[in-house]
Design a protein around this motif. Structure first.
Motif, short mmCIF file in Angstrom:
data_model
loop_
_atom_site.label_atom_id
_atom_site.label_comp_id
_atom_site.label_asym_id
_atom_site.label_seq_id
_atom_site.Cartn_x
_atom_site.Cartn_y
_atom_site.Cartn_z
N ARG B 48 0.84 -1.21 0.00
CA ARG B 48 0.00 0.00 0.00
C ARG B 48 0.87 1.25 0.00
O ARG B 48 0.51 2.26 -0.60
CB ARG B 48 -0.89 0.02 1.24
N ILE B 49 2.01 1.19 0.70
CA ILE B 49 2.90 2.36 0.74
C ILE B 49 3.46 2.62 -0.67
O ILE B 49 3.45 3.76 -1.15
CB ILE B 49 4.05 2.12 1.75
N LEU B 50 3.90 1.55 -1.34
CA LEU B 50 4.45 1.71 -2.69
C LEU B 50 3.41 2.28 -3.65
O LEU B 50 3.68 3.17 -4.44
CB LEU B 50 4.96 0.36 -3.22
N GLU B 51 2.20 1.75 -3.54
CA GLU B 51 1.11 2.22 -4.39
C GLU B 51 0.89 3.73 -4.19
O GLU B 51 0.77 4.49 -5.15
CB GLU B 51 -0.14 1.42 -3.98
N GLN B 52 0.89 4.15 -2.92
CA GLN B 52 0.70 5.58 -2.63
C GLN B 52 1.89 6.41 -3.11
O GLN B 52 1.72 7.54 -3.56
CB GLN B 52 0.47 5.79 -1.13
N MET B 53 3.10 5.85 -2.99
CA MET B 53 4.27 6.59 -3.46
C MET B 53 4.17 6.84 -4.96
O MET B 53 4.53 7.91 -5.45
CB MET B 53 5.55 5.82 -3.13
N LEU B 54 3.66 5.85 -5.66
CA LEU B 54 3.47 6.01 -7.10
C LEU B 54 2.44 7.10 -7.38
O LEU B 54 2.66 7.99 -8.20
CB LEU B 54 3.01 4.67 -7.68
N VAL B 117 -2.90 16.14 -4.28
CA VAL B 117 -2.95 14.93 -3.48
C VAL B 117 -3.85 15.05 -2.25
O VAL B 117 -4.62 14.14 -1.96
CB VAL B 117 -1.51 14.52 -3.08
N ALA B 118 -3.76 16.18 -1.53
CA ALA B 118 -4.61 16.31 -0.33
C ALA B 118 -6.07 16.22 -0.73
O ALA B 118 -6.88 15.58 -0.04
CB ALA B 118 -4.31 17.63 0.39
N LEU B 153 0.63 8.59 4.93
CA LEU B 153 1.59 9.45 5.64
C LEU B 153 3.02 9.07 5.29
O LEU B 153 3.84 9.92 4.93
CB LEU B 153 1.38 9.32 7.15
N VAL B 154 3.31 7.78 5.37
CA VAL B 154 4.68 7.32 5.09
C VAL B 154 5.06 7.66 3.65
O VAL B 154 6.13 8.22 3.38
CB VAL B 154 4.79 5.80 5.32
N ALA B 155 4.16 7.35 2.72
CA ALA B 155 4.46 7.59 1.31
C ALA B 155 4.70 9.07 1.04
O ALA B 155 5.64 9.43 0.34
CB ALA B 155 3.31 7.07 0.44
N PRO B 161 10.39 14.76 -0.51
CA PRO B 161 11.78 15.19 -0.72
C PRO B 161 12.28 14.88 -2.13
O PRO B 161 12.96 15.70 -2.74
CB PRO B 161 12.55 14.37 0.33
N PHE B 162 11.89 13.73 -2.64
CA PHE B 162 12.29 13.38 -4.00
C PHE B 162 11.69 14.36 -5.01
O PHE B 162 12.37 14.86 -5.90
CB PHE B 162 11.86 11.94 -4.28
#
Ligand code: ATP
Ligand code: MG
Lengths: 252, 264
Positions: B48-54, B117-118, B153-155, B161-162
């Motif tokens: 789920r974190i990876l999905e959100q990062m994408l 995103v928000a 939150l984590v994503a 920063p990236f």
């Protein structure tokens, strides 16, 4: 014997509006209770209070004799894990395909979860062709059955069904009624079902309770609903507009 | 006595408003604390974190990149015009890189991501709330905080920063493009000056800002979505509130970090 589920004096208001005043009933282990009552009397709210999704203002809710009224955090999660719930509106995850909805709480590999989902879908009369569709691509009655499949997929101890047959044709409704009856009889699951459909109530129930004006005004075994001696129940069972229950509609 | 009555009414109204502001801050802090505490223990749902990062990172690149290029160029142009008045047009590369890395890259990047995103998070969680999907999660042995809030939150904290790094690079590039093609700067000299004025401290503070903004964006999106009520209109309100509050908190956090880092 301690009942599986016991509510005593449960009350719940939303703002200034009281919905439940004094709800008390017991459900024995392996028993099927059907709650009937008019629209907006708080049937769904009652189930959500038992689950801990809503917090009652007063009263006590017990599962297997243990007070569960004010659980939070991990204890609430353990409490919830004992239940399966069919929400009135289905509440399917619209971002996931049907099979992933059904298998949501099923542990294991993707392959075994999918197999479990297909098996459960078959029990509610749905074929493998719906497995990869999104919930939004299904008809209302199909969504209801997928939601039912999701609720029973992990074989919980206690099952709540909020109007399992609304929106279904009479034949499919009977299939679902038989399925619920079978879960209770064969797997000794404790079930609480909300319904407006008296045919469904007669088929599913061991006992029937009627909610009116924020309280359980009558309860008894299924056979007794036709000779309850309670004018409210008689009016509801017969579906008459005339009687002690008056609807807030303008008479033309 | 009679003259006091309106005064009392006014005080009661002000008091009520102050109390409700503090109550909302309390609710927000509790929401954030709950999410962070749950993050300390498994399950974490890395997929789920990876999905959100994408969703947050990859799909925000075009918006963030274009914003940075346009703003970096405009900044270089303005510094050139302003600098010419004091015979200081040669400061363009130095001021551009400082302005972009310290302020414009993180702030504009943060605001653009907040807008994208928000709002999306608030709309998604809000819809899940009003259709009882969040309640359903809880009955399916899944903690909504761990499944919905924590991965976002984590994503966001990892991804912003990236994105800001990209935003900084493209902002500087925008300034360089304009300066070499329109203002007649020597390309190699421009880049050399840029490199000389680019300090590690500035990059670090830029990335710290980005991580804080990421936290704010995901927190506002999740908080307003999670607590939405009242059907489609309620989801609409949640979305608006998420974006507006994320904007304001980003600008406020930027000010606070800037004052702490650069004034000391
Ligand atoms: N989250 C909520 N906030 C405010 N009021 C609520 C909320 N949930 C339910 N209510 C109110 O509580 C009352 C009972 O709602 P509930 O959904 O339990 O009715 P019901 O008996 O299930 O009716 P139906 O048969 O139509 O589903 C309604 O009047 C409703 O307006
Ligand atoms: Mg209901």
């Amino acid at each position: 014997m301690t009942p599986k589920l016991r509510l005593s004096g449960v009350a719940k208001s939303f703002g200034a509006k009281p919905v439940l005043r004094d709800v008390s009933f017991d459900v024995a282990a392996g028993e099927s209770l059907v709650i009937i009552g008019g629209s907006g009397t708080g049937k769904s709210v009652t189930l959500k209070c038992i689950l801990g999704l809503l917090r009652p203002d007063a009263g006590r809710i017990e599962v297997d004799g243990a007070d569960v009224t004010a659980l939070r955090g991990a204890a609430l999660a353990r409490h919830l894990a004992r239940f399966g719930m069919l929400f009135q509106g289905g509440a399917l995850f619209d971002s996931l395909p049907v099979w992933a909805n059904v298998a949501f709480a099923v542990p294991g590999s993707a392959r075994s979860r999918r197999a479990a989902a297909l098996e459960t879908l078959a029990r509610v009369g749905l074929g493998s062709e719906v497995a990869d569709l999104r919930p939004a691509e299904l008809s209302g009655g199909m969504q209801k059955r997928v939601a039912l499949a999701r609720a029973i997929a992990v074989a919980p101890e206690i099952l709540f069904f909020d109007e399992p047959t609304t929106g279904l044709d009479p034949i499919m409704a009977d299939v679902i009624n038989s399925l619920i009856r079978k879960l209770v009889t064969e797997q000794a699951i404790t079930a609480v079902t909300i319904t407006h459909d008296m045919a469904s109530a007669r088929k599913i129930a061991d006992r029937v309770a009627m909610l009116y004006d924020g309280a359980i005004i009558w309860h008894g075994p299924r056979e007794a609903i036709d000779r309850s001696g309670n004018p409210f129940v008689e009016q509801f069972v017969a579906g008459r507009a005339e009687g002690p229950i008056t609807m807030a509609v303008r008479r033309g | 006595m009679a003259v006091l009555i309106p005064l009392v009414h006014a005080l009661v109204a002000i008091g009520g408003a102050v109390i409700s502001v503090f109550a909302s801050i309390g609710r927000l802090v509790r929401f954030a604390a709950t999410a962070l505490v749950r993050l300390a223990t498994p399950p974490w749902y890395p997929a789920r974190i990876l999905e959100q990062m994408l969703v947050i990172g990859w799909f925000s690149l075009p918006v963030v990149g274009l914003t940075a290029i346009f703003t970096g160029s405009a900044l270089a142009q303005q510094i050139f015009i302003g600098g010419s008045r004091f015979n200081a047009a040669s400061t363009v590369p130095a001021v551009t890189v400082i302005g972009v890395v310290r302020e414009l890259g993180p702030v504009l990047g943060g605001l653009m991501v907040a807008g994208r995103v928000a709002s999306a998070m608030a709309a998604e969680l809000g819809t899940m709330r009003v259709t009882e999907q969040i309640d359903a999660l809880a009955t399916l042995r899944t903690d909504p905080f761990r499944w919905l809030v924590a991965p976002r939150l984590v994503a966001a904290v990892l991804t912003l920063p990236f994105l800001v790094l990209v935003s900084n690079a493209l902002g500087v590039m925008g300034g360089w493009l304009l300066a070499t093609f329109r203002l007649g700067f020597n390309s190699a000299a421009y880049l050399a000056t840029t490199a000389r004025y680019l300090h590690v401290d500035d990059v670090v503070s830029s990335l710290v800002k980005a991580a804080v903004f990421g936290f704010i964006i995901a927190l506002m999106g999740c908080y307003h979505g999670y607590h939405s009520s009242g059907g489609a209109a309620g989801v609409g309100r949640a979305t608006t509130n998420a974006v507006v509050s994320a904007f304001i908190l980003i600008l406020l956090a930027n000010l606070v970090i800037t004052v702490i880092v650069f004034a000391s």
